[in-house]
Motif scaffolding. Structure first.
Motif, PDB file in Angstrom:
ATOM      1  N   GLU A   1      52.108 -34.456  35.036  1.00  0.00           N
ATOM      2  CA  GLU A   1      53.111 -33.745  35.633  1.00  0.00           C
ATOM      3  C   GLU A   1      53.429 -33.717  37.195  1.00  0.00           C
ATOM      4  O   GLU A   1      52.457 -33.674  37.681  1.00  0.00           O
TER       5      GLU A   1
ATOM      6  N   GLU B   1      54.931 -30.847  39.864  1.00  0.00           N
ATOM      7  CA  GLU B   1      55.270 -29.213  39.980  1.00  0.00           C
ATOM      8  C   GLU B   1      55.973 -29.086  41.317  1.00  0.00           C
ATOM      9  O   GLU B   1      55.624 -29.832  42.322  1.00  0.00           O
TER      10      GLU B   1
ATOM     11  N   ARG C   1      57.976 -27.825  36.185  1.00  0.00           N
ATOM     12  CA  ARG C   1      57.135 -28.936  35.937  1.00  0.00           C
ATOM     13  C   ARG C   1      57.877 -30.021  35.046  1.00  0.00           C
ATOM     14  O   ARG C   1      58.811 -29.756  34.237  1.00  0.00           O
TER      15      ARG C   1
END
Length: 177
Positions: free
Chosen positions: A61, A63, A80
């Motif tokens: 991911e 962020e 995210r």
């Protein structure tokens, strides 16, 4: 008039870079560093939206550290989304900027949000510190055009941000011992 404009632009660029340096010296958090520069950076790049992203490879991911649109600025963790939205990660690791056509991405809430904010195409500039890819500076709008001056500025700021964020993380780890 063009000379004055060029001088003002150079001054604003230096202000952003100095702001990052001050944040390093002041041992500020990554969020605070990103938050301090995101709006002046968006304005200087002349784009509707700019985001300073850090990568969480374990989770696959991205962020947000800070994001700025025309009306709102958001700093701090919480937003995210998939690393896939940053293009070719191996190419980013090699220092290659990615240009992403929002319309070519798989549909989802993130893509809807990008399109709603007028981002039809965006660029991700890698943030590399000590040979490690730690995130990307992304910015974009409606046009598929990214002038060299804009890309050079973004690269310069991305490099400084990578160093600042790495230093801030290191400082946090040291303080915990």
């Amino acid at each position: 008039a063009r000379l004055v404009e060029a001088h003002e632009k150079r001054q604003r660029r230096l202000d952003i870079l100095r702001g990052i340096d001050r944040a390093i010296a002041g041992e500020e958090s990554p969020d605070a560093i990103a938050g301090a520069v995101i709006q002046p950076l968006r304005e200087l790049l002349g784009v509707p939206r700019a985001v300073i992203n850090v990568f969480d490879f374990a989770a696959g991911e991205v962020e947000w550290l800070a994001a700025a649109g025309r009306r709102r600025i958001r700093t701090g963790p919480g937003v995210r989304y998939s690393l896939k939205l940053m293009g070719d990660i191996d190419a980013l690791r090699r220092g290659e900027a990615q240009v992403i056509d929002t319309h070519s991405l798989p549909p989802g809430p993130e893509v809807d949000a990008l399109l709603k904010s007028g981002v039809h195409v965006y660029m991700a500039i890698p943030m590399i510190a000590g040979g490690d890819l730690i995130g990307a500076l992304s910015f974009g709008g409606e046009l598929h055009l990214f002038p060299a001056e804009q890309v050079d500025l973004a690269r310069e700021v991305a490099t400084q941000l990578a160093i600042a964020i790495s230093q801030a993380r290191l400082y946090t780890r040291i303080k915990q011992y």
